[in-house]
Design a protein around this motif. Structure first.
Motif, short mmCIF file in Angstrom:
data_model
loop_
_atom_site.label_atom_id
_atom_site.label_comp_id
_atom_site.label_asym_id
_atom_site.label_seq_id
_atom_site.Cartn_x
_atom_site.Cartn_y
_atom_site.Cartn_z
N GLY A 48 28.20 -28.18 34.24
CA GLY A 48 27.56 -26.62 33.97
C GLY A 48 28.65 -25.72 34.31
O GLY A 48 28.35 -24.57 34.67
N ILE A 49 29.89 -25.99 34.10
CA ILE A 49 31.07 -25.06 34.22
C ILE A 49 31.15 -24.39 32.93
O ILE A 49 31.06 -24.86 31.87
N LYS A 50 31.18 -22.93 32.67
CA LYS A 50 31.27 -22.19 31.91
C LYS A 50 32.76 -22.24 31.09
O LYS A 50 33.70 -22.04 31.67
N ILE A 51 32.63 -22.82 29.98
CA ILE A 51 34.01 -23.15 29.14
C ILE A 51 33.66 -22.85 27.73
O ILE A 51 32.44 -22.50 27.54
N PRO A 52 34.42 -22.27 26.99
CA PRO A 52 34.49 -22.33 25.44
C PRO A 52 33.56 -23.44 24.73
O PRO A 52 33.87 -24.59 24.94
N LYS A 53 32.67 -22.94 24.02
CA LYS A 53 31.89 -24.11 23.19
C LYS A 53 32.91 -24.85 22.43
O LYS A 53 33.83 -24.15 21.71
N THR A 54 32.76 -26.08 22.34
CA THR A 54 34.10 -27.01 22.17
C THR A 54 33.52 -27.99 21.21
O THR A 54 32.57 -28.59 21.84
N PHE A 55 34.15 -28.48 20.19
CA PHE A 55 33.88 -29.68 19.49
C PHE A 55 34.93 -30.42 19.32
O PHE A 55 36.06 -29.98 18.93
N ASN A 56 34.79 -31.74 19.38
CA ASN A 56 35.97 -32.79 19.17
C ASN A 56 36.02 -32.88 17.52
O ASN A 56 34.78 -33.20 16.87
N ILE A 57 37.21 -32.61 16.77
CA ILE A 57 36.99 -32.66 15.41
C ILE A 57 37.54 -34.25 14.89
O ILE A 57 38.71 -34.38 14.82
N HIS A 58 36.50 -34.80 14.59
CA HIS A 58 37.02 -36.35 13.89
C HIS A 58 36.96 -36.39 12.56
O HIS A 58 37.78 -37.18 11.81
N THR A 59 36.02 -35.35 11.79
CA THR A 59 35.98 -35.50 10.41
C THR A 59 35.83 -33.98 9.81
O THR A 59 35.71 -33.10 10.54
N GLU A 60 35.71 -33.95 8.66
CA GLU A 60 35.64 -32.63 7.70
C GLU A 60 34.12 -32.23 8.21
O GLU A 60 34.06 -30.98 8.34
N ALA A 61 33.25 -33.03 8.39
CA ALA A 61 31.82 -32.27 8.94
C ALA A 61 31.97 -32.00 10.16
O ALA A 61 31.23 -30.87 10.33
N ASP A 62 32.90 -32.52 11.05
CA ASP A 62 32.94 -31.79 12.52
C ASP A 62 33.45 -30.31 12.10
O ASP A 62 32.97 -29.57 13.02
N LEU A 63 34.40 -30.31 11.27
CA LEU A 63 35.17 -29.26 11.23
C LEU A 63 34.05 -27.76 10.63
O LEU A 63 34.08 -26.97 11.06
N LYS A 64 33.36 -28.39 9.73
CA LYS A 64 32.49 -27.45 9.22
C LYS A 64 31.42 -27.07 10.11
O LYS A 64 31.30 -25.79 10.14
N LYS A 65 30.84 -27.99 11.12
CA LYS A 65 30.01 -27.77 11.94
C LYS A 65 30.68 -26.83 12.97
O LYS A 65 29.96 -25.80 13.39
N ALA A 66 31.94 -26.89 13.30
CA ALA A 66 32.73 -26.13 14.45
C ALA A 66 32.59 -24.48 13.73
O ALA A 66 32.10 -23.56 14.43
N PHE A 67 32.77 -24.30 12.37
CA PHE A 67 32.89 -22.99 11.91
C PHE A 67 31.41 -22.53 11.94
O PHE A 67 31.34 -21.44 12.23
N ASP A 68 30.50 -23.44 11.55
CA ASP A 68 28.96 -22.97 11.39
C ASP A 68 28.65 -22.23 12.92
O ASP A 68 27.72 -21.56 12.90
N LEU A 69 28.86 -23.24 13.73
CA LEU A 69 28.13 -23.00 15.25
C LEU A 69 29.20 -22.04 16.18
O LEU A 69 28.70 -21.65 17.27
N LEU A 70 30.61 -22.04 15.98
CA LEU A 70 31.33 -21.39 16.91
C LEU A 70 32.06 -20.12 16.50
O LEU A 70 32.62 -19.39 17.39
#
Length: 354
Positions: free
Chosen positions: A125-147
């Motif tokens: 519950g510590i406030k950090i920047p919303k973060t995704f691990n980027i394993h695939t191109e789909a992860d990267l697209k999700k990061a752009f969409d949500l972050l």
């Protein structure tokens, strides 16, 4: 007379530790080791040994051989990758009679890998920047969409490594994809929401769960930041002593979420978000930050405190454990120039403005 072996000798992070140790009254013998001969030639260590890089298969054998030859009382490492690799062979190091002062291997793994740290902090519950691990191109697209921020920008960086390794602010998916390709970084990068440029670090030493000392420094500028795409180099140009109850609390929360019984050095890097809340971005584990000589020259020699505990079980007598230095001291750094300890007022009084 005690001997201390410092890894990465000649490099600025290690040399500032060595310079701090050379100011100590006990006059321990400082031995340096490193993998770059040209760096070692610049070191102030009394002896200098060239050994393979920590990821080299010969590293363990050469390090243990060096420990058997010199029989140092303490060895200290100043690079994330070497800290991780040395931690894996800590029993072999201890078997030579050389002391270590570092946390558990699990803690080191969770801190060296920024992605693992982020997962733990989010769970706690510590406030950090919303973060995704980027394993695939789909992860990267999700990061752009949500972050993405109002301009669609996200922050990319490598999970492991300092100096802003792989850091990139961008709103361009295709460029981000090529960037990760260039680093062969699929599975080794994170995407995060973009924070502000304001950063602060809480450097601390702990002993078996008890805080020994902590001092905050905020960064006012990067050296050579205009030479990088991210503006980040990991090389502080101007540092300033600073204190904040909010920073103190968030830093300790970040540490205790990863290690219930901290032991050794923990440097919590934080970046302020757009709501003026410092968000932990990483813990520099088991090492001092590069500008630790700043604190030494200001009157707080943290490498001395560290080695006195490790070698002699001697603890400092401080009026304040947290932020014992006054606010507003500046540390100015430049290429091929001696750093300068000063204040804003001293700068104003010394310079002529036309």
């Amino acid at each position: 007379m005690s001997k201390i072996l410092i890894a990465g000798a000649g490099g600025t992070p290690s040399e500032n530790v060595i310079k701090s140790l050379l100011e100590c009254a006990k006059n321990e013998i400082i031995i340096g080791m490193g993998s770059e001969a040209s760096d070692l030639m610049l070191s102030q260590a009394s002896k200098k040994y060239v050994i393979p890089y920590a990821i080299d298969a010969r590293y363990k054998e050469k390090l243990v051989n060096l420990l058997d030859i010199e029989k140092p009382d303490l060895v200290h490492f100043q690079n994330d990758i070497e800290i991780l690799e040395a931690s894996k062979i800590r029993n072999d190091i201890l078997a030579t009679g050389t002391k270590l002062y570092m946390p558990s291997h699990e803690v080191i793994e969770n801190c060296v890998d920024k992605g693992k740290s982020a997962i733990i902090w989010a769970q706690e519950g510590i406030k950090i920047p919303k973060t995704f691990n980027i394993h695939t191109e789909a992860d990267l697209k999700k990061a752009f969409d949500l972050l993405g921020d109002s301009d669609g920008q996200i922050w990319l960086r490598a999970n492991v490594g300092g100096g802003g390794r792989g850091a990139l602010p961008t709103n361009d998916y295709e460029f981000a994809k090529k960037w990760i390709d260039r680093f062969k970084g699929w599975g080794e990068f994170t995407g995060a929401e973009l924070l502000t440029e304001r950063t602060v670090t809480w450097l601390s030493i702990w002993y078996e769960g008890e805080l020994v000392v902590a001092q905050t420094r905020r960064r006012k500028a990067w050296n050579l930041g205009n030479r990088t795409l991210s503006g980040v180099t990991g090389v502080t140009k101007i540092g300033e002593t600073y204190s904040s109850d909010q920073v103190d609390q968030i830093a300790q929360d970040a540490i205790f979420s990863i290690d219930k019984k901290p032991h050794g050095i923990y440097g919590v890097d934080m970046t302020y978000d757009k709501n003026n809340i410092p968000n932990p971005t990483e813990i520099n584990i088991s090492r001092f930050f590069t500008t630790v000589l700043f604190f030494t020259k200001a009157g707080l020699n943290m490498p001395k405190i560290f080695k006195d505990i490790a070698l002699y079980n001697e603890f400092p007598c401080l009026d304040k454990k947290i932020n014992p230095l006054p606010d507003g001291l500046l540390w100015l750094r430049g290429m091929d120039c001696e750093p300068l300890l000063t204040t804003e007022n001293a700068i104003s009084d010394s310079l002529i403005e036309l």
